[in-house]
Design a protein around this motif. Sequence first.
Motif: not given
Length: 355
Positions: A168-195
Motif C-alpha cells: 500500500t503506498p503512502y496516502v494521507w492516512r499515513f501522514d501525521r499532519q493529515a491524520s493525527g494518528t494512524g490505526a488508533l484514530g482511524d479504527l480505534g476511535s470506533h472501538m473507543i466509541d463502541l465501549a
Amino acid sequence: MDRRTFRVGIIGLGGMAYAHIRGVQALRDCKITALCDVDAARLRQAGEELGIGSEHLYTDYQALIHDPAVDSIISVTPNQLHAEVMEACLRAGKPFLSEKPFTLTYEEARRVKAAYEKGPVPSMIGFSYRYTPAFRMARRLVQEGRIGNVRTFFVQYMQGWGSPLYDTPYVWRFDRQASGTGALGDLGSHMIDLAHFIVGRFQSVSSMMETIVPERRSLDGASMRKVEVDDYASFQARMASGALGLFQTSRVAIGSDNQLEITLYGDTGTIRASTVDADHLVWVYRDDRTGQLAELKLRVGSGDRLSQWEDYLRMLAGTADETLPDLASGYENQRVIEAVVRSNDARRTVDLNEV
C-alpha cells in the motif's frame, strides 16, 4: 401540517461521501442542495449526478456553509479539517454531522468544545458503528441486565489493507499532519466509541502503539516516505463502572476485511457481537431449567435497527435520544485517544483526569 424538508450540504466528495449521499437520499425529509470539494472535476461530476446547479457547487467550504439554501452540513473531509469545519458551522449556527475522529489533536478538541459551549447547535459525530444492529442489541441486553454487571470485555477492530503483502503506498492516512494518528484514530476511535456506547466512560488506559511498516512508496513510486503514525495500537482500560477492557486495532491484519467485534463478560453471562454478522449476536447464559450453560444465537429485531442518517434526521427534527453520538461523545473520544497516546509515549498508565 406540512412536513419540513431539511436541505443538506455535503463537504468533501471522497469515497465515504457517497455512503452519506446514499443515506440522505433514502430519507423522505432531507434533500442534498449543495456540494463542496477542492477537486473541481469531481465536484462538477457529482453535481451533474445529483442534479445540483453550478451556483450551489463550491470549492470553498465556508461558502457552502453560508449558502442560504443549506440548513445543515455533512462534513466528510480528511482529519486535519474536522475542527475547522465544525467551528465554521458553529459560527454560522448550522447543525452538522462531522466524520470521525473528532479532531486531529486534543488541543483542537478543546477549542471546538469551547466554541460549542458558547453557541451550541445540534451536532453529530460519525461513529457509524453505533448503528450496527448487533451492537445496538448488545447495548440493550446489557442495560436489561441479561448478563449482570459487565466485569471485563474485549474489543478489536482489524483490517489488512496496510499489510506489506499489499504494498500500500503512502496516502494521507499515513501522514501525521493529515491524520493525527494512524490505526488508533482511524479504527480505534470506533472501538473507543463502541465501549463508551455499551459500557460507559473511561477512567484510565495503559497502551502500546507500533509502526509496523516504517516506510511506504510515494504515490508516483519515485521515492520512499517515512511513516510516523501507528499501524497497530493496543491498550487496557479501566472504566468508570469498574469494568476492565482490552482493546487492539490494526491495519496490517491479513485476512481481516473490516472486523470490529466486542465480547462482554458479565456476572451471569456473555455477549458476543461483530460486524462480520451484523444481524445476529451470541448470548451465553445459564438455562434455569437445566442449570447448564446455553449458547443462543439471536437475530436482531426491528426495535434495534436505526440507520445513521435516520438518526441524523431525528437530530435535525429535535427527536434524537441519548444514543446519538453528539459533540460531547466526540470530545470524550478524543480525550481517550490523547490518553492512549500519552500512555504509549510515557510507558505508564494515564488517568483520564490527567487529560
